[in-house]
Design a protein around this motif. Sequence first.
Motif, PDB file in Angstrom:
ATOM      1  N   GLU A  37       1.018  -1.506  -0.018  1.00 23.49           N
ATOM      2  CA  GLU A  37      -0.067  -0.332  -0.029  1.00 23.49           C
ATOM      3  C   GLU A  37       0.970   1.352   0.075  1.00 23.49           C
ATOM      4  O   GLU A  37       1.753   2.091   0.508  1.00 23.49           O
ATOM      5  CB  GLU A  37      -1.119   0.002   1.294  1.00 23.49           C
ATOM      6  CG  GLU A  37      -2.444  -1.217   1.369  1.00 23.49           C
ATOM      7  CD  GLU A  37      -2.749  -1.162   2.327  1.00 23.49           C
ATOM      8  OE1 GLU A  37      -2.814  -0.180   3.402  1.00 23.49           O
ATOM      9  OE2 GLU A  37      -3.752  -2.205   2.117  1.00 23.49           O
ATOM     10  N   ALA A  38       0.428   2.419  -0.662  1.00 24.52           N
ATOM     11  CA  ALA A  38       1.680   3.165  -1.084  1.00 24.52           C
ATOM     12  C   ALA A  38       0.746   4.705  -1.454  1.00 24.52           C
ATOM     13  O   ALA A  38      -0.465   4.470  -1.458  1.00 24.52           O
ATOM     14  CB  ALA A  38       2.114   3.634  -2.453  1.00 24.52           C
ATOM     15  N   ASP A  39       1.178   5.680  -0.273  1.00 25.51           N
ATOM     16  CA  ASP A  39       0.413   6.971  -0.264  1.00 25.51           C
ATOM     17  C   ASP A  39       0.691   7.571  -0.620  1.00 25.51           C
ATOM     18  O   ASP A  39       2.057   8.772  -0.630  1.00 25.51           O
ATOM     19  CB  ASP A  39       0.542   7.688   1.270  1.00 25.51           C
ATOM     20  CG  ASP A  39      -0.157   8.512   1.588  1.00 25.51           C
ATOM     21  OD1 ASP A  39      -1.276   8.769   1.201  1.00 25.51           O
ATOM     22  OD2 ASP A  39       0.005   9.170   2.159  1.00 25.51           O
ATOM     23  N   MET A  40      -0.653   8.488  -1.690  1.00 19.42           N
ATOM     24  CA  MET A  40      -0.092   9.323  -2.986  1.00 19.42           C
ATOM     25  C   MET A  40      -0.796  10.389  -2.675  1.00 19.42           C
ATOM     26  O   MET A  40      -1.146  10.402  -3.763  1.00 19.42           O
ATOM     27  CB  MET A  40      -0.696   7.929  -4.300  1.00 19.42           C
ATOM     28  CG  MET A  40       0.066   6.974  -4.661  1.00 19.42           C
ATOM     29  SD  MET A  40       1.669   6.501  -5.123  1.00 19.42           S
ATOM     30  CE  MET A  40       1.834   7.701  -6.061  1.00 19.42           C
ATOM     31  N   SER A 174      16.932   9.029   0.416  1.00 20.71           N
ATOM     32  CA  SER A 174      16.746   8.536   0.580  1.00 20.71           C
ATOM     33  C   SER A 174      15.705   8.410   2.042  1.00 20.71           C
ATOM     34  O   SER A 174      15.035   8.982   2.468  1.00 20.71           O
ATOM     35  CB  SER A 174      18.146   9.316   2.780  1.00 20.71           C
ATOM     36  OG  SER A 174      18.038   8.464   3.010  1.00 20.71           O
ATOM     37  N   GLU A 175      15.514   7.141   2.305  1.00 20.05           N
ATOM     38  CA  GLU A 175      14.313   7.173   2.627  1.00 20.05           C
ATOM     39  C   GLU A 175      14.166   5.903   4.071  1.00 20.05           C
ATOM     40  O   GLU A 175      15.200   5.111   4.095  1.00 20.05           O
ATOM     41  CB  GLU A 175      13.321   5.903   1.527  1.00 20.05           C
ATOM     42  CG  GLU A 175      12.841   6.844   0.589  1.00 20.05           C
ATOM     43  CD  GLU A 175      11.791   8.105   0.831  1.00 20.05           C
ATOM     44  OE1 GLU A 175      10.785   7.835   2.354  1.00 20.05           O
ATOM     45  OE2 GLU A 175      11.334   8.951  -0.148  1.00 20.05           O
ATOM     46  N   PHE A 176      13.220   5.873   5.076  1.00 16.56           N
ATOM     47  CA  PHE A 176      13.766   5.076   6.205  1.00 16.56           C
ATOM     48  C   PHE A 176      12.938   3.112   5.244  1.00 16.56           C
ATOM     49  O   PHE A 176      11.987   3.642   4.809  1.00 16.56           O
ATOM     50  CB  PHE A 176      12.719   5.537   7.025  1.00 16.56           C
ATOM     51  CG  PHE A 176      12.246   4.352   8.286  1.00 16.56           C
ATOM     52  CD1 PHE A 176      13.421   4.566   8.953  1.00 16.56           C
ATOM     53  CD2 PHE A 176      11.403   4.189   8.650  1.00 16.56           C
ATOM     54  CE1 PHE A 176      13.221   3.830  10.452  1.00 16.56           C
ATOM     55  CE2 PHE A 176      11.076   3.728   9.668  1.00 16.56           C
ATOM     56  CZ  PHE A 176      12.198   2.565  10.396  1.00 16.56           C
ATOM     57  N   VAL A 177      13.913   3.018   6.376  1.00 13.16           N
ATOM     58  CA  VAL A 177      13.363   1.253   6.414  1.00 13.16           C
ATOM     59  C   VAL A 177      13.211   0.184   7.276  1.00 13.16           C
ATOM     60  O   VAL A 177      13.838   0.316   7.409  1.00 13.16           O
ATOM     61  CB  VAL A 177      14.356   0.749   5.449  1.00 13.16           C
ATOM     62  CG1 VAL A 177      13.956  -1.191   5.293  1.00 13.16           C
ATOM     63  CG2 VAL A 177      14.731   1.014   4.092  1.00 13.16           C
ATOM     64  N   GLY A 178      12.296  -0.128   7.841  1.00 10.77           N
ATOM     65  CA  GLY A 178      12.123  -0.954   8.746  1.00 10.77           C
ATOM     66  C   GLY A 178      10.914  -2.255   8.832  1.00 10.77           C
ATOM     67  O   GLY A 178      10.721  -2.009   7.617  1.00 10.77           O
ATOM     68  N   GLY A 200       9.557   4.532   3.996  1.00 12.45           N
ATOM     69  CA  GLY A 200       9.008   5.870   2.897  1.00 12.45           C
ATOM     70  C   GLY A 200       7.557   5.490   3.545  1.00 12.45           C
ATOM     71  O   GLY A 200       6.785   5.104   3.864  1.00 12.45           O
ATOM     72  N   ASP A 201       7.140   5.591   2.424  1.00 12.10           N
ATOM     73  CA  ASP A 201       4.910   6.090   2.277  1.00 12.10           C
ATOM     74  C   ASP A 201       4.755   4.833   1.794  1.00 12.10           C
ATOM     75  O   ASP A 201       3.304   4.520   1.553  1.00 12.10           O
ATOM     76  CB  ASP A 201       4.585   7.259   1.569  1.00 12.10           C
ATOM     77  CG  ASP A 201       5.122   8.444   1.389  1.00 12.10           C
ATOM     78  OD1 ASP A 201       5.074   8.491   3.555  1.00 12.10           O
ATOM     79  OD2 ASP A 201       5.223   9.201   0.873  1.00 12.10           O
ATOM     80  N   VAL A 202       5.889   3.553   1.830  1.00 10.23           N
ATOM     81  CA  VAL A 202       5.056   2.234   0.987  1.00 10.23           C
ATOM     82  C   VAL A 202       5.385   1.204   2.397  1.00 10.23           C
ATOM     83  O   VAL A 202       5.538   1.062   3.138  1.00 10.23           O
ATOM     84  CB  VAL A 202       5.719   2.074   0.153  1.00 10.23           C
ATOM     85  CG1 VAL A 202       5.259   0.634  -0.168  1.00 10.23           C
ATOM     86  CG2 VAL A 202       5.967   2.726  -1.092  1.00 10.23           C
TER      87      VAL A 202
END
Length: 213
Positions: A37-40, A174-178, A200-202
Amino acid sequence: MRKTLILAALLAATPLAAHATESLSYTYAEAGFTRAEADMDFLGTLKGNGGYVRGAYAFTPSTHVFGSYSNLSESDGAGQIRAKYTLQQAELGLGWHMNMSERVDFTADIAYVRVKDTLKVSGIPVESGFADFNGKWEDSINAGRATLGLRGTPSARTEAWVRAGAMDGSKMDSEFVGTLGGQVKFNPTWGLVGEVQWIGDVTQYSAGVRASF
């Protein structure tokens, strides 16, 4: 009779006790279902469903290679107009782990990640003035990912892991990954796996079956 029941109970518990002392396996094969799910922003949430395969091989007591591939898609349409979005992701990396206690490992890994997305649109009539939007568009991202984490065995039949880090590459900041995941084991080889990953937003959800060796 009482002694017989006690002996039977001890024999039944022996496989579980032996399994509890076994170290975590870093050689495995896994496959299952995944959903992203991606926040667009103003376009809302883009969703896709599909499958994935994943595996790892420990070539030293503390080092392993790993890889994964997932393919997700979502179709929509109105009348004769059809649109299909496909997202493919491949990953290849190197991991290292260190025993912190009898139940917990410290983990570190780096990986190359390639993401390819494809949008196919068809059925837009010429008279609408937007027929040029019919066609196929593709884009791809090459990135690197690095994470640190913990992996452990809360009980004899369960595992849990958590990782955090960053991903950076072409055409992206650069995006946070968890990652937060776990496994319920049926026996030393087979188990059910569930995982949630944020980039990120995904947000990506996965559920599958793992065979550990």
